[in-house]
Design a protein around this motif. Structure first.
Motif, PDB file in Angstrom:
ATOM      1  N   PHE A   1       0.729  -1.120   0.103  1.00 24.79           N
ATOM      2  CA  PHE A   1       0.073   0.013  -0.005  1.00 24.79           C
ATOM      3  C   PHE A   1       1.022   1.166   0.010  1.00 24.79           C
ATOM      4  N   ALA A   2       2.012   1.173   0.612  1.00 23.89           N
ATOM      5  CA  ALA A   2       2.799   2.473   0.688  1.00 23.89           C
ATOM      6  C   ALA A   2       3.584   2.466  -0.656  1.00 23.89           C
ATOM      7  N   GLY A   3       3.808   1.528  -1.115  1.00 24.02           N
ATOM      8  CA  GLY A   3       4.367   1.646  -2.549  1.00 24.02           C
ATOM      9  C   GLY A   3       3.509   2.093  -3.601  1.00 24.02           C
ATOM     10  N   ILE A   4       2.091   1.783  -3.347  1.00 28.83           N
ATOM     11  CA  ILE A   4       1.128   2.230  -4.393  1.00 28.83           C
ATOM     12  C   ILE A   4       0.886   3.968  -4.088  1.00 28.83           C
ATOM     13  N   ILE A   5       0.751   4.103  -2.914  1.00 34.88           N
ATOM     14  CA  ILE A   5       0.474   5.551  -2.768  1.00 34.88           C
ATOM     15  C   ILE A   5       1.619   6.504  -3.185  1.00 34.88           C
ATOM     16  N   PHE A   6       2.654   6.066  -2.805  1.00 32.54           N
ATOM     17  CA  PHE A   6       3.968   6.619  -3.196  1.00 32.54           C
ATOM     18  C   PHE A   6       4.094   6.945  -4.785  1.00 32.54           C
ATOM     19  N   GLY A   7       3.827   5.604  -5.419  1.00 29.77           N
ATOM     20  CA  GLY A   7       3.764   5.725  -6.775  1.00 29.77           C
ATOM     21  C   GLY A   7       2.776   6.572  -7.357  1.00 29.77           C
ATOM     22  N   ILE A   8       1.412   6.785  -6.824  1.00 24.43           N
ATOM     23  CA  ILE A   8       0.663   7.784  -7.203  1.00 24.43           C
ATOM     24  C   ILE A   8       1.020   9.286  -6.980  1.00 24.43           C
ATOM     25  N   PHE A   9       1.655   9.466  -5.941  1.00 27.56           N
ATOM     26  CA  PHE A   9       2.422  10.854  -5.840  1.00 27.56           C
ATOM     27  C   PHE A   9       3.414  11.219  -6.692  1.00 27.56           C
ATOM     28  N   LEU A  10       4.425  10.078  -7.089  1.00 29.69           N
ATOM     29  CA  LEU A  10       5.390  10.310  -7.809  1.00 29.69           C
ATOM     30  C   LEU A  10       4.529  10.463  -9.571  1.00 29.69           C
ATOM     31  N   SER A  11       3.885   9.882  -9.523  1.00 32.47           N
ATOM     32  CA  SER A  11       2.928  10.101 -11.081  1.00 32.47           C
ATOM     33  C   SER A  11       2.543  11.427 -11.162  1.00 32.47           C
ATOM     34  N   ALA A  12       1.701  11.955 -10.052  1.00 36.93           N
ATOM     35  CA  ALA A  12       1.106  13.186 -10.299  1.00 36.93           C
ATOM     36  C   ALA A  12       2.321  14.326 -10.354  1.00 36.93           C
ATOM     37  N   ALA A  13       3.255  14.101  -9.487  1.00 39.19           N
ATOM     38  CA  ALA A  13       4.568  15.039  -9.564  1.00 39.19           C
ATOM     39  C   ALA A  13       5.187  15.018 -10.856  1.00 39.19           C
ATOM     40  N   ALA A  14       5.291  13.884 -11.606  1.00 37.55           N
ATOM     41  CA  ALA A  14       5.961  13.781 -12.938  1.00 37.55           C
ATOM     42  C   ALA A  14       4.844  14.487 -13.567  1.00 37.55           C
ATOM     43  N   ASP A  15       3.671  14.597 -13.689  1.00 38.44           N
ATOM     44  CA  ASP A  15       2.779  15.061 -14.664  1.00 38.44           C
ATOM     45  C   ASP A  15       2.900  16.690 -14.596  1.00 38.44           C
ATOM     46  N   VAL A  16       2.942  17.103 -13.359  1.00 37.51           N
ATOM     47  CA  VAL A  16       3.197  18.522 -13.151  1.00 37.51           C
ATOM     48  C   VAL A  16       4.572  19.174 -13.845  1.00 37.51           C
TER      49      VAL A  16
ATOM     50  N   LEU B   1      12.378  10.802 -13.821  1.00 38.35           N
ATOM     51  CA  LEU B   1      13.596  10.581 -13.423  1.00 38.35           C
ATOM     52  C   LEU B   1      14.173  11.679 -12.619  1.00 38.35           C
ATOM     53  N   ILE B   2      13.940  13.025 -13.180  1.00 39.05           N
ATOM     54  CA  ILE B   2      14.540  13.998 -12.305  1.00 39.05           C
ATOM     55  C   ILE B   2      14.012  14.007 -10.910  1.00 39.05           C
ATOM     56  N   ILE B   3      12.653  13.886 -10.550  1.00 37.39           N
ATOM     57  CA  ILE B   3      12.100  13.630  -9.263  1.00 37.39           C
ATOM     58  C   ILE B   3      12.783  12.738  -8.347  1.00 37.39           C
ATOM     59  N   LEU B   4      12.969  11.570  -9.056  1.00 38.31           N
ATOM     60  CA  LEU B   4      13.686  10.583  -8.376  1.00 38.31           C
ATOM     61  C   LEU B   4      15.047  10.548  -7.835  1.00 38.31           C
TER      62      LEU B   4
ATOM     63  N   ILE C   1      13.435  -0.021  -0.177  1.00 40.77           N
ATOM     64  CA  ILE C   1      14.025  -0.299  -1.524  1.00 40.77           C
ATOM     65  C   ILE C   1      12.904  -0.775  -2.451  1.00 40.77           C
ATOM     66  N   ILE C   2      12.215  -1.918  -2.020  1.00 42.47           N
ATOM     67  CA  ILE C   2      11.241  -2.726  -2.760  1.00 42.47           C
ATOM     68  C   ILE C   2      10.107  -1.647  -2.799  1.00 42.47           C
ATOM     69  N   MET C   3       9.806  -1.090  -1.787  1.00 46.31           N
ATOM     70  CA  MET C   3       8.536  -0.034  -1.944  1.00 46.31           C
ATOM     71  C   MET C   3       8.843   1.156  -2.926  1.00 46.31           C
ATOM     72  N   ILE C   4       9.987   1.661  -3.183  1.00 44.53           N
ATOM     73  CA  ILE C   4      10.449   2.787  -3.872  1.00 44.53           C
ATOM     74  C   ILE C   4      10.486   2.168  -5.266  1.00 44.53           C
ATOM     75  N   ALA C   5      11.027   0.849  -5.392  1.00 44.64           N
ATOM     76  CA  ALA C   5      10.923   0.325  -6.924  1.00 44.64           C
ATOM     77  C   ALA C   5       9.644   0.320  -7.260  1.00 44.64           C
ATOM     78  N   MET C   6       8.572  -0.229  -6.580  1.00 44.95           N
ATOM     79  CA  MET C   6       7.484  -0.539  -6.980  1.00 44.95           C
ATOM     80  C   MET C   6       6.564   0.615  -7.337  1.00 44.95           C
ATOM     81  N   ALA C   7       7.082   1.864  -6.323  1.00 41.06           N
ATOM     82  CA  ALA C   7       6.124   3.171  -6.795  1.00 41.06           C
ATOM     83  C   ALA C   7       6.979   3.735  -7.880  1.00 41.06           C
TER      84      ALA C   7
END
Length: 356
Positions: A39-54, A68-71, A166-172
């Motif tokens: 769940f933590a990976g999913i919500i972090f992935g959602i945030f990264l996706s929104a930040a990448a779009d912006v 990639l810049i955000i990461l 690390i697994i969570m970040i990779a999933m995100a």
């Protein structure tokens, strides 16, 4: 008719259902840490996706380079905090643990200097059933030392969960790179007549999660920085440690700032009454910064979270899973409420269109 045979068949089916339900519940409890990490990976992935779009829209870059810049920025910031602030935090935590008995005695002596303090100590003495003497503080000191030891153990366990992080970040990152793929997967397993509602729910959850991350990160940065700088200016020891603790306590709505204020005031009390008053003023300023500035500016964009429900989720997940459970308690409640409200609005909208 053989009613006994039919009744026995129903009983067996009921036992089977109960047995399967208990097995599934046990499996879920056993796998709860893994589910929390997912769940933590999913919500972090959602945030990264929104930040990448912006960032992609603002810089007019393709989505993948923007992500990639955000990461890279997040990774560099995390490493800088670990290597620059980490050693000081560990040093201050160790020093505080060694000085707990001494600081407790100094706090007691400071409390005795006022009539209100003596009254409080007398009430404690009567409650403990010791009418002729002040309570023996050795047990309290020992318990405080054990509590510090447990807190130190929590911090050390964070190091042991690096692999999970690390697994969570990779999933995100995978989710953020291809969000449409996972959204289509969810819609594929959703019944056709429910896909519109589920799609609307995912849109709303994505907005809530993204703004929750923004609000939480901003609150942690601002409140932790102000607390650290303020305590350093007025001369209260362990300013960095208390600032970090204040930042972490922002995960607990309403009750968190109170928890963060207690050790600060006790530490200031061991120094002087003037520092205690200055620390109290600093805490009041922090409360107003959060309540009048940060909350209206950021958290108004997400749904209101019932504090009692968040605290209950925090206690349950924290006791069952530990640190990761405590960290996801608030976003879990926010996600559930957002999904429920989105589904309700969608059904009401469909009902109005059907009646029209």
């Amino acid at each position: 008719m053989n009613t006994d045979g039919g009744r026995s068949g129903n009983d067996y089916r009921m036992l089977l259902v109960v047995g399967v339900s208990l097995a599934v519940a046990g499996l879920l409890i056993y796998a709860l840490p893994v589910l929390c990490l997912i769940f933590a990976g999913i919500i972090f992935g959602i945030f990264l996706s929104a930040a990448a779009d912006v960032l992609s829209r603002r810089l007019r870059l393709p989505r993948a380079p923007a992500l990639l810049i955000i990461l890279i920025v997040l990774l560099a910031t995390g490493m800088a905090m670990v290597f620059v602030i980490g050693p000081q935090v560990v040093e201050q935590a160790g020093e505080l643990a060694r000085r707990v008995p001494e600081l407790w005695r100094a706090s007691e002596a400071a409390i005795r200097r006022s009539e209100i303090g003596v009254t409080i100590l007398n009430l404690v003495r009567e409650a403990m059933g010791e009418p002729d003497a002040l309570p023996d503080l050795s047990a309290i000191i020992a318990e405080s030392t054990q509590m510090i030891g447990r807190l130190t153990g929590i911090f050390s366990s964070v190091v042991g969960t690096l692999f999970g992080a690390i697994i969570m970040i990779a999933m995100a990152a995978y989710i953020a790179f291809e969000p449409k793929l996972y959204r289509q997967g969810v819609l594929f397993v959703t019944p056709a007549h429910r896909r519109g509602m589920v799609n609307h729910m995912m849109d709303r959850v994505a907005v809530v999660v993204a703004w929750w991350f923004v609000g939480q990160g901003l609150s942690m940065l601002v409140l932790g920085s102000i607390m650290t700088l303020g305590l350093w200016v007025i001369g209260v020891p362990f300013a960095l440690l208390f600032g970090l603790f204040t930042a972490l306590m922002t995960f607990i709505p309403n009750l968190g700032p109170v928890i963060a204020a207690i050790p600060v005031l006790l530490m200031a009390l061991t120094q002087s009454i003037e520092q205690t008053l200055l620390a109290l003023i600093l805490i009041v300023v922090l409360q107003n910064v959060e309540g009048l500035l940060l909350t209206p500016m950021v958290h108004r964009r997400i749904i209101a979270l019932p504090p009692a429900l968040v605290l209950a989720a925090l206690l349950v997940l924290g006791s069952l899973v530990g640190l990761i459970g405590a960290l996801i308690a608030m976003p879990l409640v926010a996600t559930m409420i957002a999904a429920f409200e989105a589904a309700k609005r969608y059904e009401n909208h469909e009902a109005l269109e059907g009646s029209g």
